[in-house]
Enzyme design. Structure first.
Site, PDB file in Angstrom:
ATOM      1  CB  SER A 190      -1.310   0.216  41.680  1.00  0.00           C
ATOM      2  OG  SER A 190      -0.713  -0.904  41.084  1.00  0.00           O
ATOM      3  CG  ASP A 347      -4.370  -1.763  34.553  1.00  0.00           C
ATOM      4  OD1 ASP A 347      -3.422  -2.574  34.554  1.00  0.00           O
ATOM      5  OD2 ASP A 347      -4.747  -1.162  35.574  1.00  0.00           O
ATOM      6  CG  HIS A 377      -1.337  -0.047  36.178  1.00  0.00           C
ATOM      7  ND1 HIS A 377      -2.362  -0.525  36.970  1.00  0.00           N
ATOM      8  CD2 HIS A 377      -0.290   0.190  37.008  1.00  0.00           C
ATOM      9  CE1 HIS A 377      -1.943  -0.572  38.223  1.00  0.00           C
ATOM     10  NE2 HIS A 377      -0.699  -0.137  38.276  1.00  0.00           N
TER      11      HIS A 377
END
Length: 408
Positions: A190, A347, A377
């Site tokens: 991320s 995501d 995610h």
């Protein structure tokens, strides 16, 4: 008479979010592990309600509340040593790091520098102990997890520069930590994937250090240019309350230290870039044509080039076009390290990773891409009561095989 305190707000939020869980938060068809997805959505909703309520009541800032939640299960110390793994905290000059060394690791050992996620705003190495420990044990490689300073108090370029400094320290002090300088890689998920890609990009430009063997980018956030890519459009409602476009806009604004309601709205609606910028070469770096055909989506819902706030754009474009802030904006990726890019099918950031992978391939870089089917995610983060997602072990096994090949 009620007292407007954080526990009171928390109690209300938990009750409300619990009701939403019982009545079921809608999950997009095709998402696997709906229990985990709903649990994460409920947790996210609690945080959102409490942080927003606390800020409105003047009790605390939303960021401080989010951090409080994410540190509930942390003890700020390394996990105890086992027969398989030794864990120790160090300070690289003024940077806290945590080193995970498997007992079967070579000396010197192939080493992976790991940068945790959390939107540049929350989470820490403590939240990643379970993840990084398992990666180290299963691979047999040393992992070094960086505790970088968080935004908005430390906006770009501070987190990037800190991670770069830590990476350089690994090379220049390798003997101290039992690191094989010829076998060093970088990884992150991320926001950590953003920082890992940015550091890999910078290291590729330096001539006086060994080359990184590879970069492992896990559902990375790589651009703040367009919030209307096909994955932002199609996955915004995949898991309500968890990671939606408006949340990512807020995280990017934190990284810029410009997090206001009007700025978040401008980002979310793609009004933060001018019409001129939307017609520039940078738009080609986030073109849906870089994606597999099945993800092209409805192009009519993507970036509208006929609108944009010139005033906001002039304020931020110098930074959002900086490759160390947003690696997808790099004009040339030909020199970066080989990459293993992991994305999640449902995501909003899926296309960031897929576009970056394709641009690296087009530049002649050796790239392996894995788009985890049915995943959302954060599927690689577990611990503190969060069960593993269905594809986590498979993805770890893929990483181990890839790393062994690259570290030969």
């Amino acid at each position: 008479m009620f007292c407007c305190t954080l526990p009171f707000v928390l109690g209300l939020a938990v009750a409300f979010a619990g009701l939403s869980y019982v009545t079921y938060i809608p999950i997009k068809e095709g998402v696997v592990d709906t229990y985990q997805a709903r649990a994460m959505a409920t947790f996210a909703r609690v945080i959102d309600l409490v942080s927003g309520g606390a800020e409105n009541l003047g009790i605390a800032t939303s960021v401080s509340v989010m951090r409080w939640f994410t540190t509930l299960a942390s003890d700020n110390k390394p996990p105890p040593d086992t027969d398989e793994l030794k864990v120790k905290d160090y300070t690289f000059e003024d940077m806290p790091v945590r080193l995970y060394r498997p007992t079967r690791a070579l000396d010197p050992s192939p080493t992976v520098i790991y940068i945790h996620g959390g939107g540049w705003t929350i989470l820490s190495v403590d939240n990643y102990d379970d993840v990084v420990s398992e990666l180290a044990v299963k691979s047999g490689y040393t992992f070094i997890s960086i505790e970088y300073p968080l935004a908005p108090e430390n906006p770009f370029p501070v987190p990037f520069e800190t991670c770069l400094k830590a990476a350089l320290h690994v090379f220049t002090h390798a003997e101290t930590y039992g690191v094989d300088t010829q076998k060093v890689a970088i990884a992150g998920d991320s926001a950590g994937g953003n920082l890992a890609a940015a550091v890999a990009l910078k290291l590729s430009e330096l001539k006086d250090i060994p080359k990184l063997r590879f970069q492992w980018l896990i559902y990375p956030a790589l651009q703040a240019f367009s919030f209307k890519t096909p994955s932002y459009v199609s996955n915004d409602d995949a898991v309500i309350y968890f990671l939606q476009g408006e949340h990512m806009a807020g995280y990017w604004c934190n990284y810029l230290d410009i997090n206001t309601p009007s700025m978040r709205k401008a980002f979310t609606s793609n009004n933060h870039t001018s019409r001129k910028l939307k017609r520039s070469v940078y738009a080609s770096y986030v073109d849906y044509e870089l994606l597999p055909t099945k993800y092209h989506g409805d192009s009519s819902k993507q970036t509208n080039i006929d609108h944009g706030d010139d005033y906001i754009s002039n304020q931020i474009e110098k930074i959002i076009l900086n490759p160390y802030f947003a690696p997808l904006m790099a004009p040339d990726l030909s020199g970066v390290a080989p990459a293993f890019v992991v994305t999640a099918e449902f995501d909003v950031l899926r296309d960031d990773g897929l576009m970056y992978a394709q641009r690296m391939k087009d530049a002649g870089v050796d790239v392996v891409v894995y788009n985890s089917p049915g995943s959302i995610h954060g599927f690689m983060l577990w611990g503190s009561g969060i069960p593993k997602y269905a594809d986590t072990d498979n993805t770890i096994d893929m990483f181990v095989k890839y790393a062994k090949k690259q570290f030969k």
